[in-house]
Design an enzyme around this catalytic site. Structure first.
Site, PDB file in Angstrom:
ATOM      1  CB  SER D  68      -0.947   0.029   1.197  1.00 53.87           C
ATOM      2  OG  SER D  68      -1.963  -0.929   1.042  1.00 53.87           O
ATOM      3  CE  LYS D  71      -3.839   0.835  -1.189  1.00 51.75           C
ATOM      4  NZ  LYS D  71      -4.523   0.451   0.075  1.00 51.75           N
ATOM      5  CE1 TYR D 195      -3.560  -0.955  -4.927  1.00 52.60           C
ATOM      6  CE2 TYR D 195      -4.452  -3.177  -4.964  1.00 52.60           C
ATOM      7  CZ  TYR D 195      -4.056  -2.067  -4.258  1.00 52.60           C
ATOM      8  OH  TYR D 195      -4.136  -2.048  -2.890  1.00 52.60           O
ATOM      9  CE1 TYR D 247      -3.648  -0.429   4.437  1.00 54.83           C
ATOM     10  CE2 TYR D 247      -2.157  -1.015   6.206  1.00 54.83           C
ATOM     11  CZ  TYR D 247      -2.479  -1.014   4.862  1.00 54.83           C
ATOM     12  OH  TYR D 247      -1.640  -1.595   3.959  1.00 54.83           O
ATOM     13  CB  VAL D 265      -0.294  -5.927   4.249  1.00 56.20           C
ATOM     14  CG1 VAL D 265      -1.614  -5.290   4.639  1.00 56.20           C
ATOM     15  CG2 VAL D 265      -0.215  -6.193   2.766  1.00 56.20           C
TER      16      VAL D 265
END
Lengths: 321, 321, 321, 321
Positions: D68, D71, D195, D247, D265
């Protein structure tokens, strides 16, 4: 039909004895102190037919409170008092799959109209609509209506009412939310007083059965030979019992038992068997069924009561489907 | 019963003519190109009784696709293929009040088991369970089952299937979510192929009526004099049709019409009238009803079709309640 | 820094005049009668630096109520009264993206702990925790704390309080829900009285600016030369203002303005500019900003106020990012 | 500032050794087989300042995937490729409090625009927007952008990519839902390929630190002395990291650590310390921090990594608040 009354009575007693074991799988509602004290091993059933013949078994003398079973009665009364269009403008008749005390849909589905009269939000709305200028007047109307059906005066269990009144925070949250959205017809505390008093009305299984009988007969009281409420309202009540009557287990109850029924956390179950649904049963012209078994499952339904009702429906081939 | 068949036929034609006006209140499903092209003014109905007598009126020759009506059929088949416990472990039978394509409950209610087989999530799960090693085998099983009921081979409208296959993004989202949660019995694309092909099976109102007749008769085909599926499965199917069959208007449909029915966005409605629910109707031993009216309301139900069915149910006193 | 105070003052007046036009894009909060009466064209700003120098422009004499801006103050006080661990056990510090009065998460995320102290559910919980045996004692503590910061006694606008008290049904729903879940430290009506009185405390933009200054300075009052609350609590308050301070537009406010701020439906905005965030501004050692513009957007933020603050932050290069 | 580099390095090694114990409180991500195999006891940190000075400690040679953390990078790239207005029309910048893979808001908040680019739904949308006619072109752009920042070519861990590609059912559900709502700019499988490949880009902690440094410096690369992306985009990225980067623990991270950061993660954490936030630290002109600790908590953040970062921030007084 070939079953003799005595035989039926014997069967009923045998089934009560058999399903009493299932009471161990549940427990009395513990969030209402006055209910938590009840004997979890009790189980009772009464069935009354259109000619007034009654069979019963188990702890039939035990008094218990209507709790959510009262929602059917006040819905019928509100329809009589206000007319169906008025009522349906304030409460929908769609099942939800949510728990009885859920508040989420009031916010997530605008305009926040309660989804049906069998969940608390809808039932409080219905209670607020009843005719009467005060909570007492509304409650008196409910008791008079029930007296007409049952033939005796019922009373409110004050201890249960007080117990619920003290711990009614979730219901107060629902009621204030409804008030904010404009769905209450009287002040919050008045609506709650009516709602919690109707929940605390005390009956035995024979009383429940008699209520079920009149609903089964589309509002016509076969003993009084009198139409107590319109057929259309009775049909609607039965449809609501099937789609939403057993909390968020209504779908499974319809699927496996297939009778209009309404449960309460006191362990009460009211079932209405229309004549055509009982054609091949010992009650071929229909009957009302009252059940009491205070040990409930996490969803709120009497554990042994549901099993006993399933036995009855299966063995006697009673189903609307 | 006193009504003469000719008279019934005449009445039916009159009602179709009367309710055709209501088609203007809806419009053809526009998210599926092949459905958007249909004539929104069409309306048709067929009713078939246990002795094979059929009355019908309107655009009865029109072919249309089953769409969600197929969910009832695959549910019955899955129960026959896998047994009830297996099926119920993967799909619940609770109504939700959500739209047919809603995904929210898969996440909000763990373990994400679809709430019932009448919403897309549940129906895709059911399709994945059907016997057969390939989508084609599963689809063949569905077509063979329908051929047994209707007595003729049905076919899949390839244009509709391709149209839905191309635009099935929401259904793919549901299927991948189900796959992630472990509820699919076959690969996503295979399950979707079965699901979308079953939706594209073409019928006319007489075909629908015949399917309804067998469900009404608890799985027994009165003309073939043969039990095609177990009574318990038929009862369960009817219960699901009542609690969840008309999308998130199922509660209102049960309340005001009171018959097991299933609708599709093609404008199809299948209704099953058990004998006891039609005791005072021209079909006192039960019947199946097929309706087609492609102009649907925002919820997905045929506008004129629902009104026509309400007229039939009311006038002929057909209700399970 | 090169900007002369007079020049700054002139600029400020010019910007207020320019952004006053934007007041037309919003309207006064209409669900509180006493707020609906305010003049929607008003706009005011005051900025106070660490040495006590203040510049201001617009309707700076206008009094208005704190509303949700008070949530920052009571959060700080609760941390001082109860200690951080106690407070954080009863209210989380996570942003939600929900509207300020949303009730959904209390049910959908068990155990129903309010997500943060800047939404109503969390703020009511915080108010219930304040030291004091009665609502009056708690309110007195808040007023004393503000007096310490501002140097003058503030008062409660009784009309606004009464107005909100009469229409607080949604807040009552939240409070009763919280009580039911065990998150309130005092009776519902007491918690609501504190909460609605803190919302009705009256200030002008200079008062707001002074509160902002002390928060900007990590709890240290630069004029009194006194630490009024712990640095850790001040940092936490600023973090909450950034992640949750501008209702469900907090993310956009952080993205495009980048200052710790808290808004209220009265049109108040409190901003705290730490020294390091204003290094290249006319207030290189930090400042507090108070803004008032009662015409709010649907989310609850002053339309002209936000635009004016964006102008200030952009032109003077004030940002924490 | 008075701290000597050697001393800092020593401190860092000591803290890594101390917080390595905390790795036992978490475990490696188990839903991705290739991540589950990593050594849960590892912990590493690297910090790089504006003059290129780097200090590091622990398992600094270990390669791990961005997950992530990527992102942030694709969000910056999309803003460069498409311009901010285009991007913000397709993805909002509001925090949610939901888990990273939640699908509920896509349905519950119409028009289903993803709430922010840091949750999977938003990140997949962002990846679909990147310039390039094929997944490969888009991925190449990402790798080139990172090469510019880090000064060396990175590669994709094929095993991790394949592992995630095989198990990406939940992400596929999100992507098909987004496609159905019209928020994807390229086919679902292409968007997912981009992605999942960006997630599988391999780095070490020094690489992460360098990325953090450029973000900290508002897009200006202090060693290359070149503006790599617009200041406004960098500020926006930092705001998103603060409100949504960790998160659904972002609020707590902001409250107790107070630095723009993004976790993955894989156990990666990227932090960007703007000069003004590190004024009193050993990096008074800002720095980037890279951390790796594959044992994560149930929310998805490196357990030991967060504690180590908190230690750094606290001891060295680094905070944006």
């Amino acid at each position: 039909m070939s079953t003799q009354p005595n035989h039926q009575h014997h069967l009923l007693a045998q089934w009560v004895s058999q399903y009493r074991a299932a009471t161990k799988e549940g427990q009395c509602a513990n969030y209402i102190p006055a209910l938590a004290k009840k004997d979890p091993n009790q189980l009772a059933v009464a069935i009354v037919g259109t000619e007034g013949h009654e069979i019963k078994a188990g702890d039939t003398e035990e008094l218990f409170t209507l709790q959510s079973v009262s929602k059917v009665i006040t819905f019928i009364l509100a329809c009589m008092d206000r007319g169906l269009p008025y009522v349906l403008e304030r409460v929908d008749v769609e099942p939800t799959g949510d728990t009885f005390n859920s508040i989420i849909r009031l916010e997530s589905h605008q305009p926040g109209k309660p989804f049906n009269p069998m969940i608390n939000a809808g039932a409080i709305t219905v209670s607020s609509m009843l005719a009467g200028h005060s909570p007492q007047e509304k409650v008196t109307k409910i008791l008079q209506f029930l007296e007409q059906i049952i033939g005796k005066q019922l009373s409110i269990n004050e201890e249960v009412f007080q117990s619920e009144w003290q711990t009614a925070n979730r219901n107060r949250a629902l009621a204030y939310y409804l008030m904010d959205s404009g769905f209450l017809d009287c002040p919050v505390e008045a609506a709650l007083e009516v709602y919690l008093k109707q929940c605390a009305i005390e009956v035995n299984v024979s009383d429940l059965a008699m209520i079920g009988l009149v609903i089964a007969n589309d509002g016509y009281h076969p003993l009084l030979k009198k139409q107590l409420f319109p057929k259309q309202v009775a049909k609607l009540a039965k449809a609501l019992m099937v789609t939403c009557g057993m909390y968020n287990a209504s779908g499974k109850f319809a699927a496996f038992i297939g009778l209009p029924a309404k449960s309460g956390v006191s362990g009460a179950i009211l079932a209405a068997v229309p004549g055509h649904a009982g054609l091949h049963s010992p009650f071929p012209t229909g009957c009302g069924i009252g059940i009491y078994g205070p040990a409930i499952d996490p969803i709120g339904n009497s554990v042994a009561g549901v099993q006993l009702l399933k036995q009855l429906a299966t063995e006697w081939d009673m189903t609307i489907f």
